[in-house]
Design a protein around this motif. Structure first.
Motif, PDB file in Angstrom:
ATOM      1  N   GLN A 115       6.915 -16.276 -22.211  1.00 41.00           N
ATOM      2  CA  GLN A 115       7.999 -15.308 -22.053  1.00 41.00           C
ATOM      3  C   GLN A 115       7.760 -14.398 -20.845  1.00 41.00           C
ATOM      4  OE1 GLN A 115      10.837 -15.378 -23.858  1.00 41.00           O
ATOM      5  NE2 GLN A 115       9.942 -17.245 -24.697  1.00 41.00           N
ATOM      6  N   GLU A 116       6.631 -14.538 -20.203  1.00 36.40           N
ATOM      7  CA  GLU A 116       6.310 -13.731 -19.024  1.00 36.40           C
ATOM      8  C   GLU A 116       7.110 -14.221 -17.822  1.00 36.40           C
ATOM      9  OE1 GLU A 116       4.108 -11.066 -18.800  1.00 36.40           O
ATOM     10  OE2 GLU A 116       4.141 -11.214 -20.989  1.00 36.40           O
ATOM     11  N   THR A 117       7.355 -13.318 -16.903  1.00 33.26           N
ATOM     12  CA  THR A 117       8.110 -13.658 -15.700  1.00 33.26           C
ATOM     13  C   THR A 117       7.183 -13.628 -14.492  1.00 33.26           C
ATOM     14  OG1 THR A 117      10.127 -12.702 -16.620  1.00 33.26           O
ATOM     15  CG2 THR A 117      10.064 -13.004 -14.240  1.00 33.26           C
ATOM     16  N   LEU A 118       7.296 -14.647 -13.673  1.00 31.22           N
ATOM     17  CA  LEU A 118       6.553 -14.730 -12.429  1.00 31.22           C
ATOM     18  C   LEU A 118       7.555 -14.882 -11.297  1.00 31.22           C
ATOM     19  CD1 LEU A 118       3.866 -15.149 -10.825  1.00 31.22           C
ATOM     20  CD2 LEU A 118       4.152 -17.605 -11.266  1.00 31.22           C
ATOM     21  N   PHE A 119       7.478 -14.008 -10.317  1.00 27.65           N
ATOM     22  CA  PHE A 119       8.323 -14.116  -9.134  1.00 27.65           C
ATOM     23  C   PHE A 119       7.476 -14.659  -8.001  1.00 27.65           C
ATOM     24  CE2 PHE A 119      10.409 -10.842 -11.589  1.00 27.65           C
ATOM     25  CZ  PHE A 119      11.749 -11.203 -11.477  1.00 27.65           C
ATOM     26  N   ILE A 120       8.029 -15.636  -7.295  1.00 27.23           N
ATOM     27  CA  ILE A 120       7.332 -16.215  -6.153  1.00 27.23           C
ATOM     28  C   ILE A 120       8.248 -16.099  -4.947  1.00 27.23           C
ATOM     29  CG2 ILE A 120       6.281 -18.283  -5.175  1.00 27.23           C
ATOM     30  CD1 ILE A 120       5.793 -19.232  -8.068  1.00 27.23           C
ATOM     31  N   ASP A 121       7.774 -15.438  -3.911  1.00 27.75           N
ATOM     32  CA  ASP A 121       8.527 -15.295  -2.671  1.00 27.75           C
ATOM     33  C   ASP A 121       7.916 -16.254  -1.661  1.00 27.75           C
ATOM     34  OD1 ASP A 121       9.836 -14.568  -0.366  1.00 27.75           O
ATOM     35  OD2 ASP A 121       9.402 -12.433  -0.534  1.00 27.75           O
ATOM     36  N   GLY A 158       0.781  -1.193   0.000  1.00 26.70           N
ATOM     37  CA  GLY A 158       0.000   0.000   0.000  1.00 26.70           C
ATOM     38  C   GLY A 158       0.829   1.268   0.000  1.00 26.70           C
ATOM     39  N   LEU A 159       2.155   1.168   0.099  1.00 31.41           N
ATOM     40  CA  LEU A 159       2.999   2.362   0.090  1.00 31.41           C
ATOM     41  C   LEU A 159       3.311   2.852  -1.315  1.00 31.41           C
ATOM     42  CD1 LEU A 159       5.577   1.386   2.871  1.00 31.41           C
ATOM     43  CD2 LEU A 159       3.652   2.967   3.077  1.00 31.41           C
ATOM     44  N   ILE A 209       2.114  -3.258  -8.152  1.00 25.89           N
ATOM     45  CA  ILE A 209       2.471  -4.553  -8.738  1.00 25.89           C
ATOM     46  C   ILE A 209       1.408  -5.558  -8.295  1.00 25.89           C
ATOM     47  CG2 ILE A 209       4.188  -6.398  -8.763  1.00 25.89           C
ATOM     48  CD1 ILE A 209       6.282  -4.232  -8.055  1.00 25.89           C
ATOM     49  N   PRO A 210       0.824  -6.308  -9.237  1.00 29.59           N
ATOM     50  CA  PRO A 210      -0.193  -7.279  -8.818  1.00 29.59           C
ATOM     51  C   PRO A 210       0.427  -8.375  -7.942  1.00 29.59           C
ATOM     52  CG  PRO A 210       0.260  -7.464 -11.177  1.00 29.59           C
ATOM     53  CD  PRO A 210       1.057  -6.311 -10.665  1.00 29.59           C
ATOM     54  N   VAL A 211      -0.186  -8.607  -6.813  1.00 25.79           N
ATOM     55  CA  VAL A 211       0.292  -9.616  -5.868  1.00 25.79           C
ATOM     56  C   VAL A 211      -0.862 -10.542  -5.544  1.00 25.79           C
ATOM     57  CG1 VAL A 211       1.178 -10.013  -3.532  1.00 25.79           C
ATOM     58  CG2 VAL A 211       1.988  -8.042  -4.849  1.00 25.79           C
ATOM     59  N   ARG A 212      -0.589 -11.834  -5.600  1.00 25.12           N
ATOM     60  CA  ARG A 212      -1.586 -12.836  -5.205  1.00 25.12           C
ATOM     61  C   ARG A 212      -0.964 -13.696  -4.121  1.00 25.12           C
ATOM     62  NH1 ARG A 212      -4.276 -15.547 -10.189  1.00 25.12           N
ATOM     63  NH2 ARG A 212      -5.455 -16.496  -8.497  1.00 25.12           N
ATOM     64  N   VAL A 213      -1.778 -14.106  -3.177  1.00 24.48           N
ATOM     65  CA  VAL A 213      -1.304 -14.924  -2.062  1.00 24.48           C
ATOM     66  C   VAL A 213      -2.127 -16.206  -2.034  1.00 24.48           C
ATOM     67  CG1 VAL A 213      -0.872 -15.029   0.418  1.00 24.48           C
ATOM     68  CG2 VAL A 213      -0.700 -12.830  -0.787  1.00 24.48           C
ATOM     69  N   PRO A 214      -1.610 -17.266  -2.661  1.00 22.30           N
ATOM     70  CA  PRO A 214      -2.351 -18.531  -2.658  1.00 22.30           C
ATOM     71  C   PRO A 214      -2.320 -19.164  -1.271  1.00 22.30           C
ATOM     72  CG  PRO A 214      -0.207 -18.835  -3.656  1.00 22.30           C
ATOM     73  CD  PRO A 214      -0.337 -17.368  -3.371  1.00 22.30           C
ATOM     74  N   THR A 215      -3.359 -19.918  -0.978  1.00 27.26           N
ATOM     75  CA  THR A 215      -3.421 -20.598   0.320  1.00 27.26           C
ATOM     76  C   THR A 215      -3.274 -22.103   0.196  1.00 27.26           C
ATOM     77  OG1 THR A 215      -5.833 -20.618   0.203  1.00 27.26           O
ATOM     78  CG2 THR A 215      -4.804 -18.770   1.386  1.00 27.26           C
ATOM     79  N   THR A 216      -3.348 -22.615  -1.041  1.00 24.25           N
ATOM     80  CA  THR A 216      -3.182 -24.055  -1.258  1.00 24.25           C
ATOM     81  C   THR A 216      -2.222 -24.283  -2.423  1.00 24.25           C
ATOM     82  OG1 THR A 216      -4.966 -24.244  -2.880  1.00 24.25           O
ATOM     83  CG2 THR A 216      -5.571 -24.471  -0.537  1.00 24.25           C
ATOM     84  N   ALA A 217      -1.667 -25.471  -2.464  1.00 26.74           N
ATOM     85  CA  ALA A 217      -0.780 -25.826  -3.571  1.00 26.74           C
ATOM     86  C   ALA A 217      -1.540 -25.796  -4.897  1.00 26.74           C
ATOM     87  CB  ALA A 217      -0.158 -27.199  -3.337  1.00 26.74           C
ATOM     88  N   GLN A 218      -2.784 -26.231  -4.892  1.00 22.59           N
ATOM     89  CA  GLN A 218      -3.594 -26.219  -6.122  1.00 22.59           C
ATOM     90  C   GLN A 218      -3.794 -24.791  -6.628  1.00 22.59           C
ATOM     91  OE1 GLN A 218      -4.443 -28.733  -8.110  1.00 22.59           O
ATOM     92  NE2 GLN A 218      -5.190 -27.163  -9.507  1.00 22.59           N
ATOM     93  N   GLU A 219      -4.058 -23.869  -5.735  1.00 17.89           N
ATOM     94  CA  GLU A 219      -4.227 -22.467  -6.131  1.00 17.89           C
ATOM     95  C   GLU A 219      -2.917 -21.906  -6.695  1.00 17.89           C
ATOM     96  OE1 GLU A 219      -5.672 -18.205  -4.226  1.00 17.89           O
ATOM     97  OE2 GLU A 219      -5.806 -20.021  -3.001  1.00 17.89           O
ATOM     98  N   LEU A 220      -1.797 -22.286  -6.092  1.00 17.84           N
ATOM     99  CA  LEU A 220      -0.493 -21.850  -6.607  1.00 17.84           C
ATOM    100  C   LEU A 220      -0.251 -22.409  -8.004  1.00 17.84           C
ATOM    101  CD1 LEU A 220       2.227 -20.433  -6.334  1.00 17.84           C
ATOM    102  CD2 LEU A 220       3.056 -22.464  -5.100  1.00 17.84           C
ATOM    103  N   ILE A 221      -0.581 -23.661  -8.225  1.00 14.88           N
ATOM    104  CA  ILE A 221      -0.426 -24.272  -9.551  1.00 14.88           C
ATOM    105  C   ILE A 221      -1.272 -23.524 -10.581  1.00 14.88           C
ATOM    106  CG2 ILE A 221      -0.922 -26.347 -10.920  1.00 14.88           C
ATOM    107  CD1 ILE A 221      -0.067 -27.957  -8.365  1.00 14.88           C
ATOM    108  N   GLU A 222      -2.490 -23.153 -10.198  1.00 17.92           N
ATOM    109  CA  GLU A 222      -3.356 -22.389 -11.114  1.00 17.92           C
ATOM    110  C   GLU A 222      -2.742 -21.034 -11.455  1.00 17.92           C
ATOM    111  OE1 GLU A 222      -7.202 -22.286  -9.234  1.00 17.92           O
ATOM    112  OE2 GLU A 222      -7.385 -24.475  -9.320  1.00 17.92           O
TER     113      GLU A 222
END
Length: 173
Positions: free
Chosen positions: A31-37, A1-2, A9-22
């Motif tokens: 060619q798109e880049t996805l960063f996962i922390d 929020g700062l 930057i769009p941020v999503r927070v999955p709660t299950t492995a299935q949601e992360l896979i989706e």
């Protein structure tokens, strides 16, 4: 929020492995880049992210708890590699180190025993400009001033090293 509204930057927070896979699926073979922390803990979400990653980057400090964590993570990578029938390598960089410290003998001594971890050259020092930039909600390399600071230069070197790792890995596959 700062961050300013127009630079969010769009941020999503999955709660299950299935949601992360989706979330990850559209990025595979694109060619798109996805960063996962993932944070520094073992979980189904972390293991799923690692299993599907093109490149795994691990920040670490030079301390006994971090070295113990790296030993555990090497074992986790071995388990994931076995399940995925591949050999996953994660690349470790040192962070929050004293800017004057150049040698890390205790940490460097354990890397030959790892099967899945490689220490890369980049170091990110503990610098005041990171705290100042964090309060603005922006990354240190997002301004000309930030890129020219010692911390900004370290981040740019790390980014280049990561890009070279990804490029090399794609050429090997």
């Amino acid at each position: 929020g700062l961050r300013p509204e127009d630079k969010r930057i769009p941020v999503r927070v999955p709660t299950t492995a299935q949601e992360l896979i989706e979330i990850m699926t559209p990025y595979k073979n694109s060619q798109e880049t996805l960063f996962i922390d993932c944070g520094g803990f073992d979980s189904d979400l972390t293991r799923t992210a690692v299993a599907f990653a093109d490149c795994v980057i691990v920040p670490s400090k030079d301390s006994l708890p971090e070295r113990i964590g790296l030993m555990h993570f090497d074992q986790v990578l071995s388990e994931i590699s076995k399940i995925m029938d591949t050999n996953i390598t994660a690349y470790v960089y040192l962070c929050k180190v004293n800017p004057n410290k150049k040698h890390f003998p205790k940490l460097e001594a354990i890397f030959p025993s790892f099967s899945h971890l490689r220490l890369i050259n980049s170091r990110i020092s503990y610098r005041a400009e990171f705290e100042e930039t964090l309060e603005t909600g922006m990354g240190i390399t997002e301004s000309v001033y930030g890129r020219s600071t010692p911390g900004g230069k370290e981040i740019l070197i790390l980014i280049n090293e990561i890009m070279n790792i990804i490029s090399t890995n794609k050429n090997i596959s």
